[in-house]
Design an enzyme around this catalytic site. Structure first.
Site, mmCIF file in Angstrom:
data_model
loop_
_atom_site.group_PDB
_atom_site.id
_atom_site.type_symbol
_atom_site.label_atom_id
_atom_site.label_comp_id
_atom_site.label_asym_id
_atom_site.label_seq_id
_atom_site.Cartn_x
_atom_site.Cartn_y
_atom_site.Cartn_z
ATOM 1 N N GLU A 1 0.793 -1.232 0.000
ATOM 2 C CA GLU A 1 0.000 0.000 0.000
ATOM 3 C C GLU A 1 0.826 1.283 0.000
ATOM 4 O OE1 GLU A 1 -2.651 -3.261 1.544
ATOM 5 O OE2 GLU A 1 -0.574 -2.630 1.841
ATOM 6 N N ASP B 1 -3.934 -2.191 5.711
ATOM 7 C CA ASP B 1 -5.150 -2.151 6.522
ATOM 8 C C ASP B 1 -5.815 -3.513 6.538
ATOM 9 O OD1 ASP B 1 -5.960 -2.025 3.831
ATOM 10 O OD2 ASP B 1 -7.773 -0.893 4.329
#
Length: 406
Positions: free
Chosen positions: A156, A164
């Site tokens: 990410e 996440d």
């Protein structure tokens, strides 16, 4: 906004049955004796997780958990891959509309919570890509099987986001500082490395995966020991190549235990002058190309997750995700998607452009609770003993001498 009504629900996805029928095209649900099979069915799109996919998975997991005739659940991906993670086009298309993706994000986080606290055995059969949100459908499973063609990462930081979907809980529970390393560099683990690191439970050669699936769906009950015994029959022992990053833990622990991203990079860079550390240079390049804002958010999130429960981590991650989508301090998320997915020029223009311009008071804005409590992720905080994922590397001899940092 539609999301406001979700926290008050007593069940996870109380949607009408016709919604399930509409979603069969993206998630195929099959009943096979006492087994239930969920197949991510977007093979032409790397089985990306859209809002519809998250909804269908959540509904089916909840349905099977309450079905006395369903003893265990299997999840797999159609085609050549398991899942490439969240559908980034969905986020990019909604970039100019405030909170356009809040409902889909909310459903995904509820799904992650449900998987971590599931009351029945669940099994992931993973081949090909298992990245980001896709890996969140693999790592927390009671049994997660990977082949030599599987690879997993949390990349990410390359699109201005953060690991996440529960990864701020899982990454710091890997051995030593491996979690910080994986989160900050986006390093890929392949095949047996995924098992050795603790993100999967079993390695099965790809030519045996179909036979394993057939055996599992023929079981007469969902007894965990029986399931484990069957998977063990098809599994191979784990031997890690000497070049694997998992054999570099002493350096990783030393460098990625530093207090700040700047100190981590400085310490890591100092190691390049030592013999045999040529592997560090390409990793350093990835670190320096990543979003400075994303790097600082990621390190702080993983460090906080080290002492938090899965509920606390998911609630915090949801705040971070929504504030990133709202561009509270930076538009890096959409710039990262543009550079990687839309224009594909691979040259994002990060803002701020350097680590020294990302300050703690800015990060505080990303992490602080919402002023409107109704926007918080409304998941249970009690019953911590239900949480299934505690890290899976304890039985692997490579890490037998590594102290636990839970």
């Amino acid at each position: 906004m539609a999301i406001i009504s979700i926290p008050s629900r007593t069940t996870m996805f109380p949607m009408p049955q016709q919604v399930l029928r509409q979603n069969k095209e993206v998630v195929m649900a099959e009943e096979m004796g006492c087994a239930r099979m969920l197949t991510l069915n977007r093979p032409d799109n790397l089985n990306y997780i859209s809002a519809k996919v998250a909804l269908a998975l959540g509904q089916n997991f909840e349905k099977y958990e309450n079905d006395d005739n369903a003893d265990f659940v299997i999840i797999k991906g159609a085609g050549r891959t398991f899942s490439g993670g969240g559908d980034l086009h969905m986020f990019y298309d909604g970039r100019n509309t405030r909170d356009s993706c809040i409902e889909g994000t909310y459903r995904m986080y509820w799904l992650c919570y449900h998987i971590h606290t599931y009351k029945k055995p669940h099994i992931a059969l993973v081949h090909g890509m298992s990245v980001g949100g896709g890996a969140s459908l693999m790592a927390p499973m009671k049994f997660s099987v990977v082949t030599e063609k599987a690879f997993s990462s949390t990349p990410e930081i390359n699109i201005g986001f953060h690991p996440d979907c529960g990864f701020s809980y899982m990454l710091p529970r890997l051995p030593g500082r491996l979690g910080e390393y994986l989160g900050l560099t986006g390093e890929k683990l392949r095949g047996k490395e995924v098992v050795a690191a603790g993100l999967a439970t079993h390695f099965v050669p790809s030519q045996k995966l179909f036979q394993l699936e057939k055996r599992l769906v023929s079981l007469k009950n969902g007894d965990e020991d029986t399931i484990r015994s069957v998977i063990n029959e098809f599994s191979s022992n784990i031997h890690i190549d000497e070049r694997s990053i998992l054999n570099k833990l002493s350096i990783i622990n030393e460098c990625f235990s530093k207090d700040s991203v700047e100190e981590i990079i400085e310490s890591f860079e100092a190691e390049t002058s030592k013999k045999g550390n040529d592997w560090i240079m390409p990793v350093l390049k990835r670190l320096k190309r990543a979003s400075p804002t994303s790097l600082k958010i990621t390190l702080r999130s993983i460090r906080e997750g080290r002492t938090q429960t899965i509920s606390e981590c998911l609630k915090r991650e949801f705040r971070i995700s929504m504030n990133i989508q709202r561009t509270i301090i930076s538009g890096d998320f959409y710039e990262g998607i543009r550079a990687q997915i839309i224009d594909k020029d691979k040259s994002p223009k990060w803002n701020p452009s350097t680590l020294d311009k990302v300050h703690d008071d800015q990060l505080d804005l990303i992490f602080k609770p919402f002023e409107n409590h109704d926007l918080e992720l409304q998941i249970p905080v009690d019953g911590e003993e239900l949480y299934r994922w505690r890290g899976k590397y304890e039985k692997f001899q490579l890490f037998s001498s590594q102290p636990s940092e839970r």
